[in-house]
Design an enzyme around this catalytic site. Sequence first.
Site, short mmCIF file in Angstrom:
data_model
loop_
_atom_site.label_atom_id
_atom_site.label_comp_id
_atom_site.label_asym_id
_atom_site.label_seq_id
_atom_site.Cartn_x
_atom_site.Cartn_y
_atom_site.Cartn_z
CG ASP A 1 -5.63 -5.74 -0.73
OD1 ASP A 1 -5.18 -6.91 0.32
OD2 ASP A 1 -5.62 -4.91 -0.23
CG HIS B 1 -1.98 -1.54 1.01
ND1 HIS B 1 -2.97 -1.32 0.15
CD2 HIS B 1 -2.12 -2.24 2.18
CE1 HIS B 1 -3.97 -2.54 0.14
NE2 HIS B 1 -3.20 -2.68 1.49
ZN LIG Z 1 -3.73 -6.59 2.35
#
Ligand SMILES: [Zn+2]
Length: 444
Positions: free
Chosen positions: A320, A269
């Site tokens: 994800d 991220h």
């Molecule tokens: Zn994750």
Amino acid sequence: MTAYWCEHLLRIGDTVIDGALVEVAGERITSVSTVDAPPPGAVVLRGLTVPGLANAHSHAFHRALRGRTHGGHGSFWTWRDQMYGLVERLDPDTYYALARAVYGEMALAGITCVGEFHYLHHGPGGIPYDDPNAMGSALIAAAHDAGIRITLLDTCYLHGGIGVEPNEVQRRFSDLDVERWIGRVGDLRAGTTGSPHARLGVALHSVRAVDPHSIAVASMWAADRRWPFHAHVSEQPAENEACRAKYGVSPVGLFARHGAISRRFTAVHANHVDHDDIATLGAAHAVVCCCPTTERDLADGAAPTGRLERAGVRLTVGSDSHAVIDLFEEMRAVETHERLSTLARGNHRIASLLAAGTEAGHESLGWPDGGVIGPGQLADLVTLSLDSVRTAGGGASAATAVFAATAADVVHVVSSGRVIVRDGAHATMDVPAELGRTIGALYT
Ligand SMILES: [Zn+2]
């Protein structure tokens, strides 16, 4: 020996060869040459063939939330409550069945290697299964049976938040302390010997779930083994605020202070990183894994990918939470999300975006022998249709692959020398039926 004749081949970067013969022995490529027409006996791949894609960040069970968690108000934190509700319904058998279907979906999308960020380790109440690695082993078996490779990133998750005990659900994630986590992962390593499709790496869940002692011990342990080392970093502003309140530094600063940041480190991220964080990650030539379709679904924000790349960071992509499984969408979103924040186009080279989904992704998962079509490399070939409604007229180019194609345009996939997708269908699985059956069973 199998020979594949590719109408158009994108080996690496953004240069396309028109007419190429890829020869394969076992799981590896032996030669790549320019050949105008298909020789007798060669398997003909019409369309644009690109390297196998690496999905550098996956939580397989989150796929069961698709279509069920996107409406209404809320944030990452309200979504997390829904995700925790799902955890209660998973055991090694149901997780195997779900993960096999999810990895089948990945195969259909051209993904030949997945990095599974795995933290659902134990049974209800945190009680270990008879085999304490039953869940991790289920994931490794699921990837094998779907025909793709896996790096199991066994994740250290000890606390429910900074200074907070794990709650009832989080107890299933926790090994109680870093030493016990290391002991369990050591056993898992012994169990994966002889599984050529599987490699091991490790992860720290986030600064919320580990403490400085755990970061230091895990960092040294992973470095000694030269394993891939991943962590969620600055996904949400609240994580940064809690970290600064407790430790006086950002999550990147805390990880750096305790020895976690290196070339083998992947920050997943990195949405809310500051100037110093970017300099730290860049100086180490660390990796940042962007998950744009998840980050926009969860209202997380987006990483400053242009500044990160210019500082020396290598970019990868992951699906994800699997709100979408389409790495073409993830690759182009690295650029298009950056356009929204910089108000400028062309922040990333097309070759760099393609590398994020192929070569760099494989490298961050501990497969430097994947993601490039060349002699000695793992034989992964992903062929895109150039005559679908999305790709027709765009030409055989890297721009078509990154900016026009979708997972639905994948027609043929070879993974480690095995054909796993033919004419848009999985070679051994009815993937939609398995997804429907396994996810439906979790909600009855
Ligand atoms: Zn994750």
